[in-house]
Design a protein around this motif. Structure first.
Motif, PDB file in Angstrom:
ATOM      1  N   MET A   4       0.907  -1.152   0.496  1.00  0.00           N
ATOM      2  CA  MET A   4      -0.062  -0.260   0.124  1.00  0.00           C
ATOM      3  C   MET A   4       0.550   1.318   0.385  1.00  0.00           C
ATOM      4  O   MET A   4       0.573   2.036  -0.842  1.00  0.00           O
ATOM      5  CB  MET A   4      -0.504   0.061   1.370  1.00  0.00           C
ATOM      6  N   GLU A   5       2.152   1.603   0.284  1.00  0.00           N
ATOM      7  CA  GLU A   5       3.422   2.052   0.335  1.00  0.00           C
ATOM      8  C   GLU A   5       3.531   3.105  -1.205  1.00  0.00           C
ATOM      9  O   GLU A   5       2.654   3.785  -1.548  1.00  0.00           O
ATOM     10  CB  GLU A   5       4.112   2.196   1.624  1.00  0.00           C
ATOM     11  N   TYR A   6       3.263   1.585  -2.296  1.00  0.00           N
ATOM     12  CA  TYR A   6       4.126   1.966  -3.098  1.00  0.00           C
ATOM     13  C   TYR A   6       2.995   2.875  -3.589  1.00  0.00           C
ATOM     14  O   TYR A   6       2.865   3.932  -4.171  1.00  0.00           O
ATOM     15  CB  TYR A   6       3.908   0.523  -4.515  1.00  0.00           C
ATOM     16  N   VAL A   7       0.954   1.562  -3.664  1.00  0.00           N
ATOM     17  CA  VAL A   7       0.210   2.772  -4.184  1.00  0.00           C
ATOM     18  C   VAL A   7      -0.194   3.355  -3.840  1.00  0.00           C
ATOM     19  O   VAL A   7      -0.269   4.611  -4.418  1.00  0.00           O
ATOM     20  CB  VAL A   7      -1.232   1.745  -3.669  1.00  0.00           C
ATOM     21  N   TYR A   8       0.359   4.496  -2.505  1.00  0.00           N
ATOM     22  CA  TYR A   8       0.184   5.745  -2.351  1.00  0.00           C
ATOM     23  C   TYR A   8       0.999   6.305  -3.113  1.00  0.00           C
ATOM     24  O   TYR A   8       0.466   7.709  -3.199  1.00  0.00           O
ATOM     25  CB  TYR A   8       0.625   6.194  -0.165  1.00  0.00           C
ATOM     26  N   GLY A   9       2.653   5.910  -3.475  1.00  0.00           N
ATOM     27  CA  GLY A   9       3.517   6.799  -3.933  1.00  0.00           C
ATOM     28  C   GLY A   9       3.609   7.228  -5.561  1.00  0.00           C
ATOM     29  O   GLY A   9       2.893   8.026  -5.587  1.00  0.00           O
ATOM     30  N   THR A  10       2.508   5.741  -6.142  1.00  0.00           N
ATOM     31  CA  THR A  10       1.450   5.987  -7.257  1.00  0.00           C
ATOM     32  C   THR A  10       0.311   7.406  -7.377  1.00  0.00           C
ATOM     33  O   THR A  10       0.792   7.956  -8.520  1.00  0.00           O
ATOM     34  CB  THR A  10       1.639   4.937  -8.074  1.00  0.00           C
ATOM     35  N   GLN A  11      -0.255   7.424  -6.322  1.00  0.00           N
ATOM     36  CA  GLN A  11      -1.303   8.260  -6.119  1.00  0.00           C
ATOM     37  C   GLN A  11      -0.797   9.141  -6.320  1.00  0.00           C
ATOM     38  O   GLN A  11      -1.731  10.738  -6.465  1.00  0.00           O
ATOM     39  CB  GLN A  11      -2.513   7.731  -5.412  1.00  0.00           C
ATOM     40  N   LEU A  12       0.539   9.694  -5.620  1.00  0.00           N
ATOM     41  CA  LEU A  12       0.579  11.086  -5.118  1.00  0.00           C
ATOM     42  C   LEU A  12       1.643  11.264  -5.907  1.00  0.00           C
ATOM     43  O   LEU A  12       1.390  13.066  -7.342  1.00  0.00           O
ATOM     44  CB  LEU A  12       2.164  11.618  -3.850  1.00  0.00           C
ATOM     45  N   LEU A  13       1.710  10.461  -7.350  1.00  0.00           N
ATOM     46  CA  LEU A  13       2.246  10.368  -8.568  1.00  0.00           C
ATOM     47  C   LEU A  13       1.227  10.842  -9.037  1.00  0.00           C
ATOM     48  O   LEU A  13       1.591  11.551 -10.670  1.00  0.00           O
ATOM     49  CB  LEU A  13       3.598   9.545  -9.197  1.00  0.00           C
ATOM     50  N   ASP A  14       0.115  10.526  -9.660  1.00  0.00           N
ATOM     51  CA  ASP A  14      -1.328  11.036 -10.435  1.00  0.00           C
ATOM     52  C   ASP A  14      -1.305  12.407  -9.659  1.00  0.00           C
ATOM     53  O   ASP A  14      -1.458  13.067 -11.062  1.00  0.00           O
ATOM     54  CB  ASP A  14      -2.283   9.955  -9.927  1.00  0.00           C
ATOM     55  N   ILE A  15      -1.229  12.768  -8.725  1.00  0.00           N
ATOM     56  CA  ILE A  15      -1.662  14.338  -8.666  1.00  0.00           C
ATOM     57  C   ILE A  15      -0.847  15.263  -9.409  1.00  0.00           C
ATOM     58  O   ILE A  15      -0.709  15.842  -9.808  1.00  0.00           O
ATOM     59  CB  ILE A  15      -1.670  14.570  -7.401  1.00  0.00           C
ATOM     60  N   ALA A  16       0.608  14.999  -9.052  1.00  0.00           N
ATOM     61  CA  ALA A  16       2.023  15.308  -9.275  1.00  0.00           C
ATOM     62  C   ALA A  16       1.903  15.851 -11.370  1.00  0.00           C
ATOM     63  O   ALA A  16       2.246  16.798 -12.093  1.00  0.00           O
ATOM     64  CB  ALA A  16       2.982  14.784  -9.258  1.00  0.00           C
ATOM     65  N   GLU A  17       1.427  14.445 -11.832  1.00  0.00           N
ATOM     66  CA  GLU A  17       1.185  14.408 -13.570  1.00  0.00           C
ATOM     67  C   GLU A  17      -0.172  15.289 -13.825  1.00  0.00           C
ATOM     68  O   GLU A  17       0.230  15.975 -14.816  1.00  0.00           O
ATOM     69  CB  GLU A  17       0.782  13.373 -13.729  1.00  0.00           C
ATOM     70  N   ALA A  18      -1.575  15.577 -12.824  1.00  0.00           N
ATOM     71  CA  ALA A  18      -2.063  16.640 -12.987  1.00  0.00           C
ATOM     72  C   ALA A  18      -1.632  17.873 -12.928  1.00  0.00           C
ATOM     73  O   ALA A  18      -2.599  19.293 -13.553  1.00  0.00           O
ATOM     74  CB  ALA A  18      -3.670  16.350 -11.870  1.00  0.00           C
ATOM     75  N   GLN A  19      -0.500  18.190 -12.360  1.00  0.00           N
ATOM     76  CA  GLN A  19       0.103  19.221 -11.885  1.00  0.00           C
ATOM     77  C   GLN A  19       1.456  19.861 -12.892  1.00  0.00           C
ATOM     78  O   GLN A  19       1.985  20.900 -12.622  1.00  0.00           O
ATOM     79  CB  GLN A  19       0.208  19.482 -10.842  1.00  0.00           C
ATOM     80  N   GLY A  20       1.406  18.572 -14.149  1.00  0.00           N
ATOM     81  CA  GLY A  20       2.538  19.393 -15.523  1.00  0.00           C
ATOM     82  C   GLY A  20       3.704  17.991 -15.547  1.00  0.00           C
ATOM     83  O   GLY A  20       4.295  17.990 -16.323  1.00  0.00           O
ATOM     84  N   ALA A  21       3.358  17.871 -13.782  1.00  0.00           N
ATOM     85  CA  ALA A  21       5.148  16.770 -13.923  1.00  0.00           C
ATOM     86  C   ALA A  21       4.232  15.511 -15.218  1.00  0.00           C
ATOM     87  O   ALA A  21       4.066  14.871 -15.794  1.00  0.00           O
ATOM     88  CB  ALA A  21       4.792  15.461 -12.761  1.00  0.00           C
ATOM     89  N   ARG A  22       5.871  15.227 -15.792  1.00  0.00           N
ATOM     90  CA  ARG A  22       5.926  14.302 -16.759  1.00  0.00           C
ATOM     91  C   ARG A  22       6.964  12.628 -16.177  1.00  0.00           C
ATOM     92  O   ARG A  22       8.094  12.462 -15.899  1.00  0.00           O
ATOM     93  CB  ARG A  22       6.557  14.278 -18.182  1.00  0.00           C
ATOM     94  N   VAL A  23       5.983  11.265 -15.374  1.00  0.00           N
ATOM     95  CA  VAL A  23       6.331  10.708 -14.803  1.00  0.00           C
ATOM     96  C   VAL A  23       6.392   9.754 -15.883  1.00  0.00           C
ATOM     97  O   VAL A  23       5.401   8.777 -16.550  1.00  0.00           O
ATOM     98  CB  VAL A  23       5.491  10.181 -13.558  1.00  0.00           C
ATOM     99  N   PHE A  24       7.454   8.766 -14.978  1.00  0.00           N
ATOM    100  CA  PHE A  24       7.241   7.643 -16.371  1.00  0.00           C
ATOM    101  C   PHE A  24       8.292   6.063 -15.629  1.00  0.00           C
ATOM    102  O   PHE A  24       9.093   6.319 -14.669  1.00  0.00           O
ATOM    103  CB  PHE A  24       8.341   7.695 -17.467  1.00  0.00           C
ATOM    104  N   ASN A  25       7.388   5.053 -15.773  1.00  0.00           N
ATOM    105  CA  ASN A  25       5.850   4.710 -15.972  1.00  0.00           C
ATOM    106  C   ASN A  25       4.744   5.523 -15.560  1.00  0.00           C
ATOM    107  O   ASN A  25       5.098   5.957 -13.933  1.00  0.00           O
ATOM    108  CB  ASN A  25       5.896   2.863 -16.152  1.00  0.00           C
ATOM    109  N   LYS A  26       4.163   5.713 -16.216  1.00  0.00           N
ATOM    110  CA  LYS A  26       3.164   6.300 -16.225  1.00  0.00           C
ATOM    111  C   LYS A  26       2.199   5.721 -14.669  1.00  0.00           C
ATOM    112  O   LYS A  26       2.329   4.977 -14.654  1.00  0.00           O
ATOM    113  CB  LYS A  26       1.697   6.382 -17.082  1.00  0.00           C
ATOM    114  N   PRO A  27       2.405   6.166 -14.029  1.00  0.00           N
ATOM    115  CA  PRO A  27       1.813   5.576 -11.943  1.00  0.00           C
ATOM    116  C   PRO A  27       0.565   5.209 -12.315  1.00  0.00           C
ATOM    117  O   PRO A  27      -0.086   3.736 -11.900  1.00  0.00           O
ATOM    118  CB  PRO A  27       1.840   6.717 -11.150  1.00  0.00           C
ATOM    119  N   SER A  28      -0.042   5.161 -12.687  1.00  0.00           N
ATOM    120  CA  SER A  28      -2.096   4.789 -13.187  1.00  0.00           C
ATOM    121  C   SER A  28      -1.703   2.937 -13.996  1.00  0.00           C
ATOM    122  O   SER A  28      -3.100   2.353 -13.238  1.00  0.00           O
ATOM    123  CB  SER A  28      -2.880   5.409 -14.105  1.00  0.00           C
ATOM    124  N   ALA A  29      -0.977   3.480 -14.676  1.00  0.00           N
ATOM    125  CA  ALA A  29      -0.632   1.971 -16.262  1.00  0.00           C
ATOM    126  C   ALA A  29       0.231   1.901 -14.450  1.00  0.00           C
ATOM    127  O   ALA A  29       0.400  -0.221 -15.290  1.00  0.00           O
ATOM    128  CB  ALA A  29       0.219   2.474 -16.886  1.00  0.00           C
TER     129      ALA A  29
END
Length: 319
Positions: A92-117
């Motif tokens: 779940m800690e890993y999942v929480y991290g990807t969810q924060l990265l989702d929000i960062a993406e919405a703020q313009g971050a380019r994340v690879f691999n895409k956290p939701s994927a």
């Protein structure tokens, strides 16, 4: 470019084989600046996702291989690319991290691999989207179903859905020795879902890792060959890696899955193939860059950073 690596502690890197290090080295060779942070360094405050990041200078030395700059709290959207390279466990800690990265993406971050994927592609279950390439498989927590699957196929691999490096993998042969104990332990008495697969005898020739970068396969796979009586070919379980050209079947699988997975936001994927069959789709932090490069002479890191540059350039052009 400014590239931020979300990774495990740098002090634990084995740079002679670490794929994240290979990415860093190639990025620096191309003139990019590199930064690092751990998942615990991320935060969301006042609606903004930031991380306490540190710029890295590579020294070229085998032991003290990096120098760190001052740690600074930085919006993830300020980087040209953020590379998610944290190893499992996918808890779940890993999942929480990807969810924060989702929000960062919405703020313009380019994340690879895409956290939701990453979240959507469990590395064991993702193969079930491609049944034409898989051996007989059962996913269940039901002890009776698991026993029946073993009775049908006789020689079966049982494994957890959240493991890595071969941890928790068991082979039960036709005599059924320890079948009850294994499935009771892995399912925690029927309360956890696991995977059962018909044993693939071609494992003696290696569990092949096929790297796919932005939809295109690296032309060499790393066959991870079990040693002695071991059933697991994983390098972490003592397997020996041997680089070899892709077979016709390897290429068929990679070319069928590659464009589809790339379109879903998976810039780097590690397909695991035993014989003719797809066994895993690795999306968290696929490895084997350096082993393939050292043995086959193909620069995997160069192919990856070039693909990253193209993706970032395309995103910037669209913006």
């Amino acid at each position: 470019m400014k590239i931020a690596f979300l990774a495990d502690p740098l002090s634990g890197f084995k740079i002679y084989k670490d794929s994240t290090f290979a990415m860093m080295r190639e990025a620096v060779r191309r003139g990019h600046r590199i930064f690092a942070f751990e998942q615990r360094h991320m935060a969301l405050e006042d609606g903004i996702v930031t991380a306490d990041v540190t710029e890295i200078t590579l020294t070229g030395e085998p032991d003290e291989w990096y120098r760190l700059g001052a740690q600074q709290s930085t919006r993830l959207s300020e980087f040209d690319a953020v590379l998610e390279r944290k190893d499992p466990p996918f808890d779940m800690e890993y999942v929480y991290g990807t969810q924060l990265l989702d929000i960062a993406e919405a703020q313009g971050a380019r994340v690879f691999n895409k956290p939701s994927a990453i979240r959507d592609h469990n590395e064991k279950l993702a193969i079930l989207q491609f049944p034409q390439f898989t051996s007989p498989t059962l996913v269940s927590s039901d002890l009776a179903r698991l026993r029946a699957f073993h009775a049908q196929h006789g020689d079966v691999i049982f494994k957890p859905l959240d493991g890595m490096g071969g941890a928790g993998i068991f082979r039960i042969k036709a005599d059924g020795m320890n079948l009850g104990s294994v499935i009771e332990m892995l399912t925690e008495l029927g309360t956890r879902t696991i995977m059962a697969q018909k044993y693939i005898p071609a494992i003696v020739h290696g569990d092949k890792r096929i790297l796919v970068i932005d939809g295109k396969p690296v032309p060499f796979a790393l066959a991870r060959i079990p040693q002695g009586d071991e059933v697991r070919g994983n390098l972490a379980a003592g397997g020996i890696g041997r680089a070899q050209p892709l077979t016709e079947r390897d290429r068929e699988i990679a070319e069928a899955l590659g464009p589809l997975l790339a379109a879903r936001g998976l810039l780097l994927v590690g397909l695991d193939v035993i014989g003719e069959f797809l066994t895993e789709v690795n999306v968290t932090s696929p490895t084997c860059f350096q082993e393939i490069t050292d043995q086959a002479g193909f620069d995997v890191a160069a192919m990856f950073i070039e693909a990253l540059e193209c993706r970032v350039g395309q995103a910037a052009g669209q913006g």
